[in-house]
Design a protein around this motif. Structure first.
Motif, short mmCIF file in Angstrom:
data_model
loop_
_atom_site.label_atom_id
_atom_site.label_comp_id
_atom_site.label_asym_id
_atom_site.label_seq_id
_atom_site.Cartn_x
_atom_site.Cartn_y
_atom_site.Cartn_z
N UNK A 39 79.61 -13.82 55.36
CA UNK A 39 79.87 -12.63 56.08
C UNK A 39 79.43 -11.47 55.68
N UNK A 40 79.74 -11.13 54.10
CA UNK A 40 79.42 -9.91 53.48
C UNK A 40 77.96 -9.59 53.57
N UNK A 41 77.06 -10.71 53.72
CA UNK A 41 75.67 -10.39 53.86
C UNK A 41 75.27 -9.93 55.11
N UNK A 42 75.87 -10.45 56.21
CA UNK A 42 75.51 -9.90 57.57
C UNK A 42 75.90 -8.60 57.92
N UNK A 43 74.72 -7.73 58.17
CA UNK A 43 74.91 -6.44 58.66
C UNK A 43 75.19 -6.03 59.92
N UNK A 44 74.02 -6.78 60.85
CA UNK A 44 74.00 -6.75 62.29
C UNK A 44 73.69 -7.66 63.00
N UNK A 45 73.48 -7.67 64.22
CA UNK A 45 72.95 -8.70 65.20
C UNK A 45 72.03 -8.10 66.28
N UNK A 46 70.90 -8.45 66.24
CA UNK A 46 70.08 -7.57 67.20
C UNK A 46 69.04 -8.43 67.91
N UNK A 47 68.27 -7.75 69.13
CA UNK A 47 67.28 -8.41 69.57
C UNK A 47 65.85 -7.64 69.12
N UNK A 48 64.66 -8.57 68.97
CA UNK A 48 63.75 -8.16 68.33
C UNK A 48 62.89 -7.72 69.74
N UNK A 49 62.24 -6.50 69.59
CA UNK A 49 61.47 -6.23 70.98
C UNK A 49 60.32 -6.83 70.64
N UNK A 50 59.49 -6.49 69.39
CA UNK A 50 58.00 -6.79 69.01
C UNK A 50 58.13 -7.08 67.60
N UNK A 51 57.07 -7.99 67.33
CA UNK A 51 56.94 -8.24 65.97
C UNK A 51 55.47 -7.91 65.34
N UNK A 52 55.31 -7.55 64.39
CA UNK A 52 53.73 -7.20 64.02
C UNK A 52 53.53 -8.17 62.90
N UNK A 53 52.53 -9.04 63.12
CA UNK A 53 52.38 -10.03 61.93
C UNK A 53 52.01 -9.53 60.75
N UNK A 54 52.17 -10.26 59.73
CA UNK A 54 51.78 -10.00 58.29
C UNK A 54 50.68 -10.77 57.60
N UNK A 55 49.58 -10.18 57.44
CA UNK A 55 48.37 -10.98 56.90
C UNK A 55 48.70 -11.61 55.40
N UNK A 56 48.33 -12.91 55.42
CA UNK A 56 48.61 -13.83 54.14
C UNK A 56 49.74 -13.90 53.94
N UNK A 57 50.99 -13.83 55.05
CA UNK A 57 52.24 -14.18 54.89
C UNK A 57 52.52 -15.66 54.98
N UNK A 58 53.47 -16.23 54.29
CA UNK A 58 53.75 -17.79 54.87
C UNK A 58 54.18 -17.75 55.88
N UNK A 59 54.17 -19.11 56.55
CA UNK A 59 54.64 -19.36 57.91
C UNK A 59 56.14 -19.14 58.02
N UNK A 60 56.82 -18.86 57.10
CA UNK A 60 58.29 -18.57 57.44
C UNK A 60 58.58 -17.17 57.74
#
Length: 182
Positions: A39-60
Motif C-alpha cells: 500500500x505504501x507504494x501505491x500513489x494513485x489509480x488512473x486511466x491512461x488516455x494515450x501512450x507514447x512508444x519508447x524506442x529500444x525499450x523492452x517489451x515490458x
C-alpha cells in the motif's frame, strides 16, 4: 479519470486484528491472477488516455504517459510477471507508483480491495511457482483459501531496467529495432 488510494482504504474483507504484525496490500488483477502491491507504494489509480512508444525499450515497457503534467513510464505488469493468457493486453487502467523518485504506471486489468495480512499468515514461496516470478515477489500470504503473492516493486523495476540496458547495447527491443521507424 483518476482515483486516489484513499478511495480504496477501507476493505470489505479486512480481517480482525489478532495481535500479530499486520501489513496492508492493494490488490490488482492481471489476466486471471490476483497479486498484491504494498500500500505504501501505491500513489494513485488512473486511466491512461494515450501512450507514447519508447524506442529500444523492452517489451515490458508499454510507453510513456502523462499523469497530471508528469511523465510516467507505463509497464505491462502482465509481461513483467510473465502472466500470459494468449491475448494481447489492452489494459488502460494503471496503478501509479513511485520508485527512487521516478514515476511508473503499472498497467492492470482491474483493481481490488486493500487487504490486511498478518505476519502469521505469511508462507514460504510455493514450490510450483515459476522461478522468474518468484524473484519478483516480496512475500506470499494465505488468503481466502489460496495464496496472495506480493510484488516486489524494486525487483520488478530493476529487472525491466536491466532488460532495457541489455536491449540498448544489442540494438534490439520488443518495441522495435534500432534504425526502424514505426
Amino acid at each position: 479519470m483518476t482515483f486516489d488510494l484513499a478511495d480504496f482504504s477501507y476493505s470489505r474483507h479486512r480481517p480482525h486484528a489478532r495481535g500479530g504484525v499486520a501489513v496492508s496490500h492493494f490488490t490488482v488483477r492481471i489476466k486471471s491472477q490476483i497479486v498484491g502491491l504494498p500500500v505504501h507504494r501505491v500513489k494513485t489509480v488512473f486511466y491512461i488516455d494515450r501512450l507514447t512508444p519508447v524506442p529500444l525499450a523492452p517489451p515490458e515497457v508499454a510507453g510513456l504517459a502523462n499523469l497530471r503534467g508528469r511523465i510516467v513510464t507505463a509497464l505491462h505488469l502482465d509481461k513483467c510477471l510473465r502472466i500470459d493468457s494468449g491475448e494481447p493486453s489492452s489494459a488502460l487502467l494503471a496503478v501509479g507508483i513511485t520508485h527512487n523518485g521516478d514515476d511508473y504506471a503499472l498497467l492492470v486489468d482491474d483493481t481490488g480491495d486493500v487487504i490486511v495480512s498478518e505476519e502469521q499468515d505469511r508462507v514460504a514461496c510455493p514450490a510450483h511457482l515459476d522461478p522468474h516470478l518468484a524473484e519478483l515477489m516480496a512475500a506470499f500470504y494465505r488468503h481466502e483459501g489460496g495464496f496472495l503473492s506480493i510484488v516486489d516493486v524494486a525487483a520488478l523495476i530493476k529487472r525491466v531496467s536491466q532488460q532495457g540496458e541489455s536491449a540498448y547495447r544489442t540494438g534490439e527491443s520488443g518495441n522495435f529495432k534500432q534504425g526502424e521507424r514505426q
